[in-house]
Design an enzyme around this catalytic site. Sequence first.
Site, mmCIF file in Angstrom:
data_model
loop_
_atom_site.group_PDB
_atom_site.id
_atom_site.type_symbol
_atom_site.label_atom_id
_atom_site.label_comp_id
_atom_site.label_asym_id
_atom_site.label_seq_id
_atom_site.Cartn_x
_atom_site.Cartn_y
_atom_site.Cartn_z
ATOM 1 N N ASN A 137 0.856 -1.191 0.000
ATOM 2 C CA ASN A 137 0.000 0.000 0.000
ATOM 3 C C ASN A 137 0.887 1.235 0.000
ATOM 4 O O ASN A 137 2.116 1.128 -0.079
ATOM 5 C CB ASN A 137 -0.941 -0.014 1.205
ATOM 6 C CG ASN A 137 -0.195 -0.193 2.517
ATOM 7 O OD1 ASN A 137 0.639 0.630 2.882
ATOM 8 N ND2 ASN A 137 -0.474 -1.282 3.218
ATOM 9 N N PRO A 161 -2.989 -12.368 9.644
ATOM 10 C CA PRO A 161 -3.353 -12.192 11.055
ATOM 11 C C PRO A 161 -3.642 -10.721 11.329
ATOM 12 O O PRO A 161 -2.977 -9.837 10.781
ATOM 13 C CB PRO A 161 -2.107 -12.675 11.810
ATOM 14 C CG PRO A 161 -0.987 -12.599 10.824
ATOM 15 C CD PRO A 161 -1.603 -12.874 9.488
ATOM 16 N N ILE A 181 -3.141 -7.969 13.597
ATOM 17 C CA ILE A 181 -2.186 -7.719 14.682
ATOM 18 C C ILE A 181 -2.849 -6.956 15.826
ATOM 19 O O ILE A 181 -2.681 -7.309 17.002
ATOM 20 C CB ILE A 181 -0.959 -6.952 14.159
ATOM 21 C CG1 ILE A 181 -0.282 -7.738 13.035
ATOM 22 C CG2 ILE A 181 0.034 -6.686 15.300
ATOM 23 C CD1 ILE A 181 0.854 -7.000 12.357
ATOM 24 N N LEU A 182 -3.617 -5.932 15.500
ATOM 25 C CA LEU A 182 -4.260 -5.148 16.552
ATOM 26 C C LEU A 182 -5.265 -5.990 17.327
ATOM 27 O O LEU A 182 -5.372 -5.882 18.554
ATOM 28 C CB LEU A 182 -4.939 -3.917 15.949
ATOM 29 C CG LEU A 182 -5.467 -2.864 16.929
ATOM 30 C CD1 LEU A 182 -4.358 -2.364 17.851
ATOM 31 C CD2 LEU A 182 -6.106 -1.707 16.181
ATOM 32 N N PHE A 202 -4.695 2.727 14.817
ATOM 33 C CA PHE A 202 -4.945 3.735 13.789
ATOM 34 C C PHE A 202 -6.006 3.213 12.830
ATOM 35 O O PHE A 202 -6.078 2.002 12.570
ATOM 36 C CB PHE A 202 -3.667 4.047 13.015
ATOM 37 C CG PHE A 202 -2.822 5.132 13.656
ATOM 38 C CD1 PHE A 202 -2.669 6.362 13.047
ATOM 39 C CD2 PHE A 202 -2.194 4.901 14.871
ATOM 40 C CE1 PHE A 202 -1.907 7.364 13.634
ATOM 41 C CE2 PHE A 202 -1.430 5.891 15.467
ATOM 42 C CZ PHE A 202 -1.283 7.119 14.848
ATOM 43 N N LYS A 222 -11.456 -4.325 18.938
ATOM 44 C CA LYS A 222 -10.046 -4.687 19.113
ATOM 45 C C LYS A 222 -9.491 -4.275 20.470
ATOM 46 O O LYS A 222 -8.296 -4.385 20.720
ATOM 47 C CB LYS A 222 -9.231 -4.100 17.961
ATOM 48 C CG LYS A 222 -9.785 -4.594 16.609
ATOM 49 C CD LYS A 222 -8.906 -4.279 15.438
ATOM 50 C CE LYS A 222 -9.535 -4.841 14.161
ATOM 51 N NZ LYS A 222 -8.691 -4.647 12.977
#
Length: 419
Positions: free
Chosen positions: A212, A307, A309-310, A331, A349
Amino acid sequence: MNKPLSGKTVLLGVTGGIAAYKAATLCSRLVSLGANVKVIMTEGATKFITPLTLQVLTRNPVATDIFDERDAAGVQHIDLADSADLAVIAPATANILSKLANGSADDMLSTTMLATTAPLLIAPAMNVHMWEHPAVIDNVNKLASRGATFVEPGTGQLACGYVGKGRLAEPDEIVEAIVAMLAGPKPLSGQRLVVTAGGTVERIDPVRYITNDSSGKMGFAIAEAARDRGAEVTLICGKTEAPVPNGVLVVKVDSAIQMHDEVMKRLPDADIVVKAAAVADYRPLHRAEHKMKKTSESLTLELVRNPDILQAVGEWKSGQPLKDKPFVVGFAAETTDVEKHAMDKLNRKKCDLIVANDITEAGAGFGTETNIVTVYGAEGPVEQLPQMIKRAVAERLMDIVLSRMNRGKEQASRKGTEA
């Protein structure tokens, strides 16, 4: 007498503006606080105040000429650069701001500033119209994005006859900023912070990948802001554009899986986790060992979930005793319904804060020097920040994190007392 700058070396650059005469008072104040002051003057500065004046006040030789090598055992501008605990330029003209911003090295001061790794404090002084010129504004923003700190000019009568913003800050104000940077309290001292930055790379074959537009600049700014507040920072970064910050532990990764593993193994020791990286949601199911050749008019890639992560950090945190839970900041880069998506992400999360932006707004997307964000907590929007350079956003975010952490400690202490 209290001498908070004892043992500290301040490298003072003086440039060619009428306010150069204030350098004498500045040197005197710094020496009285125990600093070892080493002065570099531009040729223009010597037209307003003599090198001998500053040499007498600092008891150090004053450097003016890059070719005036007085000691064959070393290179003067490198020795000066390496000796500094803090580099200060006061007054800083529009010319030196341009040189610093664009990496010019054509005299003793600009060359030394390019060589030093010390923090940089700049006190500009110039005509009000010069200070407001777009080129000067761009240079100030560029320097601030790299971590430079500014003591902004004051408003008043200028030497040119104008009344407005551009007058050099008073020496005592500059000294106060120097003391704060070198001897001030470090509110995150003893805290360990893990921050992720940049984009992940998901390989299709040895020469192609999915990624990205993330530059890593926001995560880098957070790492610098936390470092300057005394935190022990681990920066886990994927693909980035900007140079990595000094003074932090840098862990380079490529894929989301690698980033996940590096974050998770550091969680038990982390006090704060800031997930600023733009992690790919999917990766190719199969990675070709060799470069894929064009064999047909179309190509279908099967992707599988990476996965989260957060999410993994939040779930791990939920299973820890209160005293061991890290403070988690996520974020959210959105294009629609920013608040709705931010609050949903925060709750799902299990974050303490979410920093959200609308990446379709000018000045808020990937790769820019600025950002426009809103910080959300469990109660909703905490603070909305206007367009600011990313370092300024990072500074404010660290202030909010610190405030919330201290509030949490006070609440836990009260509960313990009541029990």
